[in-house]
Each structure stands twice: as C-alpha cells, then as structure tokens.
Design a protein around this motif. Sequence first.
Motif, short mmCIF file in Angstrom:
data_model
loop_
_atom_site.label_atom_id
_atom_site.label_comp_id
_atom_site.label_asym_id
_atom_site.label_seq_id
_atom_site.Cartn_x
_atom_site.Cartn_y
_atom_site.Cartn_z
N MET A 1 0.23 -1.18 0.00
CA MET A 1 -0.01 -0.13 -0.26
C MET A 1 1.39 1.24 -0.35
O MET A 1 1.84 1.04 0.65
N ASN A 2 0.65 2.70 -0.69
CA ASN A 2 0.75 3.86 -0.41
C ASN A 2 0.04 4.55 0.27
O ASN A 2 -0.71 4.80 0.08
N ALA A 3 0.57 5.63 0.73
CA ALA A 3 0.20 6.57 1.60
C ALA A 3 0.56 8.41 0.50
O ALA A 3 1.71 8.10 -0.17
N GLU A 4 -0.08 9.27 0.91
CA GLU A 4 0.25 10.72 0.50
C GLU A 4 -0.35 11.30 1.19
O GLU A 4 -1.03 10.89 2.46
N ILE A 5 1.11 12.51 1.98
CA ILE A 5 0.38 13.47 3.66
C ILE A 5 0.22 14.25 2.69
O ILE A 5 0.98 14.83 1.67
N ILE A 6 -0.54 15.09 3.23
CA ILE A 6 -1.58 16.55 3.19
C ILE A 6 -1.65 17.39 4.10
O ILE A 6 -2.81 16.63 4.81
N LEU A 31 8.29 2.33 8.21
CA LEU A 31 8.37 1.06 9.25
C LEU A 31 7.52 0.67 8.73
O LEU A 31 7.64 -1.38 9.75
N LEU A 32 6.31 0.37 9.22
CA LEU A 32 5.43 -0.68 8.63
C LEU A 32 5.22 -1.11 7.20
O LEU A 32 4.54 -1.45 6.92
N GLY A 33 6.00 -0.22 6.39
CA GLY A 33 6.37 -0.74 4.98
C GLY A 33 4.94 -0.21 3.67
O GLY A 33 4.66 -0.58 2.98
N ILE A 34 4.79 0.79 4.29
CA ILE A 34 3.72 2.21 4.08
C ILE A 34 4.11 3.21 3.16
O ILE A 34 5.04 3.50 3.42
N ASP A 35 5.03 3.13 1.77
CA ASP A 35 5.49 4.13 0.46
C ASP A 35 4.35 5.51 0.36
O ASP A 35 3.32 4.94 0.58
N VAL A 36 5.76 5.88 1.11
CA VAL A 36 4.60 7.62 0.47
C VAL A 36 5.40 8.17 -0.54
O VAL A 36 6.75 8.39 -0.65
N TYR A 37 4.42 8.90 -1.99
CA TYR A 37 4.97 8.89 -3.37
C TYR A 37 4.73 10.24 -3.46
O TYR A 37 5.74 10.30 -3.82
N TYR A 38 4.23 11.07 -2.30
CA TYR A 38 3.59 12.32 -2.51
C TYR A 38 3.35 12.49 -1.21
O TYR A 38 2.72 12.26 -0.46
N GLN A 39 4.34 14.34 -1.20
CA GLN A 39 3.55 15.02 0.14
C GLN A 39 2.81 16.36 -0.60
O GLN A 39 3.60 16.91 -1.18
N THR A 40 2.26 16.95 -0.24
CA THR A 40 1.09 17.40 -0.22
C THR A 40 0.49 18.52 0.88
O THR A 40 0.99 18.46 1.39
N VAL A 46 -10.49 25.57 0.74
CA VAL A 46 -12.25 24.85 0.64
C VAL A 46 -11.75 23.77 -1.00
O VAL A 46 -11.63 23.60 -1.43
N GLY A 47 -11.94 25.07 -1.61
CA GLY A 47 -11.99 24.29 -3.02
C GLY A 47 -10.39 24.23 -3.17
O GLY A 47 -10.17 22.86 -4.22
N ARG A 48 -9.58 23.96 -2.53
CA ARG A 48 -7.86 23.49 -3.59
C ARG A 48 -7.73 22.77 -2.25
O ARG A 48 -6.97 21.29 -3.42
N LEU A 49 -8.35 22.29 -1.23
CA LEU A 49 -8.28 21.33 -0.84
C LEU A 49 -8.62 20.04 -1.09
O LEU A 49 -8.38 18.85 -1.17
N LYS A 50 -10.00 20.48 -1.88
CA LYS A 50 -10.92 19.44 -2.56
C LYS A 50 -10.58 18.77 -4.10
O LYS A 50 -9.87 17.90 -4.05
N SER A 51 -9.84 20.12 -4.58
CA SER A 51 -8.79 19.53 -5.29
C SER A 51 -7.56 18.19 -5.46
O SER A 51 -7.65 17.53 -6.21
N ALA A 52 -7.25 18.83 -3.96
CA ALA A 52 -6.02 17.91 -4.01
C ALA A 52 -6.77 16.92 -3.18
O ALA A 52 -5.63 15.86 -3.24
N ILE A 53 -7.67 16.39 -2.72
CA ILE A 53 -7.93 15.24 -2.13
C ILE A 53 -8.32 14.18 -3.62
O ILE A 53 -8.17 12.98 -3.85
#
Length: 413
Positions: A1-6, A31-40, A46-53
């Motif tokens: 699994m991979n994650a994005e941090i916003i 350490l959990l084996g979760i890859d982070v490919y993007y940080q935002t 609200v509008g820009r946060l919705k776009s990021a989501i």
Amino acid sequence: MNAEIIAVGTELLLGQILNTNARFLSQKLALLGIDVYYQTVVGDNVGRLKSAIDVAKNRADILIFTGGLGPTKDDLTKETIASCVGTELVYDEQAMQYIEHYFKRTGRPVTENNKKQALVLKGASIFANDHGMAPGMGLEEGEKLYILLPGPPKEMNPMYESYVEPFLMKKVHREAQLYSRVLRFFGIGESQLETEIEDIIDSQTNPTIAPYASDGEVTLRITAKHSSSEIAQKLINETEARILNRVGSFFYGYDEMELHVKATELLKEKGLTLSCAESLTGGHFSQRITDIPGASEVFNGGIICYSNEVKQQVLQVPQAVLESEGAVSAVCAGILAQNVRHLLKTDIGISFTGAAGPDGLEGKAPGTVYLGIAAGEQPPFTVKLSLVGSRQVIRERTVKYGFYYLLKKLEEL
C-alpha cells in the motif's frame, strides 16, 4: 500500500512554521512498509483542498491529513473531507466531555467554536487526543483509507504512536505483525556507525535496519515482520547482537531512553550521589538532571563557576593553575570535579570548562572543552572535546558528553 500526506495550513505555505509532521509520518510509515510517494501542502481553502483530495485519491491508497481540526473558521479539513466522501459530521461524546471538563476547570464557558473540535466523521474510528482537544480519526471509504490528525506535533506525534500506528498495522498487516526495537548510540557519528555495520545493512531482509541521526546521537531501529512475536523477537535479538559486537562501546540504551535519564537511573541503582561544577554550560547540566522526578535522591547540587574568581575563591582552583594552565584545561577540569565533590559532599563530581564561542578563550579555539569526573579518591578522569557548531549547540553537546562519560564511569564502579 502507498500513502499521500496532505498537510493543511496556510502558515505552512508562508513558511511561518516547518512541516515537521511530514518527516515524522514518512519515517514512521516506512517502518510499516507503507510507501509515501507524494507529500502535499495546501492552504486553508475549501476549493484547493478538494482538488488536492481528488488528485490524491487517484494515486494513493491511504490519505493522511494533518492540521485543520481546530476551532477556528479556517480549520476546515474534516468538513471538506466529509463533503468529498459523502458523509456527515457527528459529535464524539468522549471528546465533548473532555472539552467541557477543560473549560470547567479554567472557569470559562464552552464556546460553540470549541465544541466544533468534538465533531468527527460519522462511522470513523476515533483516535483520542491525550495532549489536546481535537481527536483524530480514521475512515474507510471504498478502497481508500482517510486518516485525519491534528497539526501541532506535540498532539500529532503521540497520537500517531499510541493509536494510529496500531490501527494501520491491523489494516496493512493482517497476518504478519511488525515488531521494532530502537538502539541508541552516542559518541559515534552516523556515517561512521553505518560504515562499521555496512555489510549488515546491505544484507538486511528481515529484520530491516533504519539508522537516524539527531542532535549528536544516532539511533538504529530494528524491525522484524512475523506472525509469531517470539520468532520476531529472536530475529531482532540476533541482529542486535551482530550490531553490538561491532559498535557496542557506543551503545547506551533502548527505545525512548535518554542519556541523562539513563545516568540518573544508574546513580540510583548504585546508591551514589553527584554534584557538578559548570563553567561554559552555565547550569544546563543541572537543569537536565533536575528535570527528572526524584533526582534529589542522587543530585546534591551544582555550582556555576563562570568567572575565574568563582573558580578560585569558591572551588579553590589555585591561582597558579589558572595562570599556567588556564581555566580551559584538563588540570582545571580535574580540580573542579574533585573540589565540588568535596564541597557538596557527594560520591562523584563532574565539571565542564571550555570556550563555547563564538570567540576563542585563552588562545583556545571555540568548541574546545574539558570535562572532568572525580569518583571517590581516585585521580580525576578528564577528557578534551573538540566540538563544532553554534554556541548553543556546543553547550548542549557538552552536557550530553557529560552524561555519556558519567555513564561510562558508573559502569566501571
């Protein structure tokens, strides 16, 4: 699994605060084996946060948000996510009780905007905030997992370690579990330590080894993955033994243990008392040890001997020594340690004298430090340190070296 941090917050975009949350989470998720490919990083909009989501949903399995859970109008993370996933916000009873209790203790009425902090996504798993008001939450929506965390690191970090990491482990590792142990080292640089165990790191599979450097210390996190905790611990023990066989002389403790705590515990175990004479450190050593509850059992006190007059008149450093050797010298450090021990009637005395900078002292370069330790009637032990960095960094590292060499002396006694 991979994650994005916003990370949500206009103050991050303006450079008013550092985004330390992203670094912390990336290290922990690895350490959990979760890859982070993007940080935002996105502002309070609200509008820009919705776009990021919308973007993150197309490229990540787990969306982790930090910030925007507070009481003000620009705290809009959970409202925006609720809109995006088509759910509603409901009050969490435990969080509301905590908020009401807090305001009752402070003698103030609970305002409506503070009640807002108790709102959570309906159907989410709730993460208690032991260091603040706004709880975190985890919501599964389809194939995506949404994690919402508070922005202040003093709230977010312990929440992640206590509640979020176990939550993620159950989601990511349904059979095998991860088990970790942190080894702490001092007196050796990260590059040197890695060189000493390079072949062990290169051949790692299970367990894995992750080195980190922080404030003059180096830590190694050993992580094993297995369905059996006994086998996982055996794997960790074997790897630890191989590492300590190479660099064990620099090892001092496990997990969250700190040098000053370890030294104080060892003083208590051995029933010994300590006093100190501080010149360049200006009381910082005394502060570190008295930060520990119960330190009065082992620490009698300290003398800040910043001037030569105090070194001479209070701690009886002979004028001839100050004239011939100087205050920044091994001889002076030894006398200070021995005399403060006698003056304050303790088993051990420790001393610090040197040039913290930015200028030199007595012809000695900034960062030249002498440390002395006197135990019983043995001749004092002294060591010369050549440190680099700002004035504050030199003072802080001097104190850490003091606790490190104190530990070594205690292990000998």
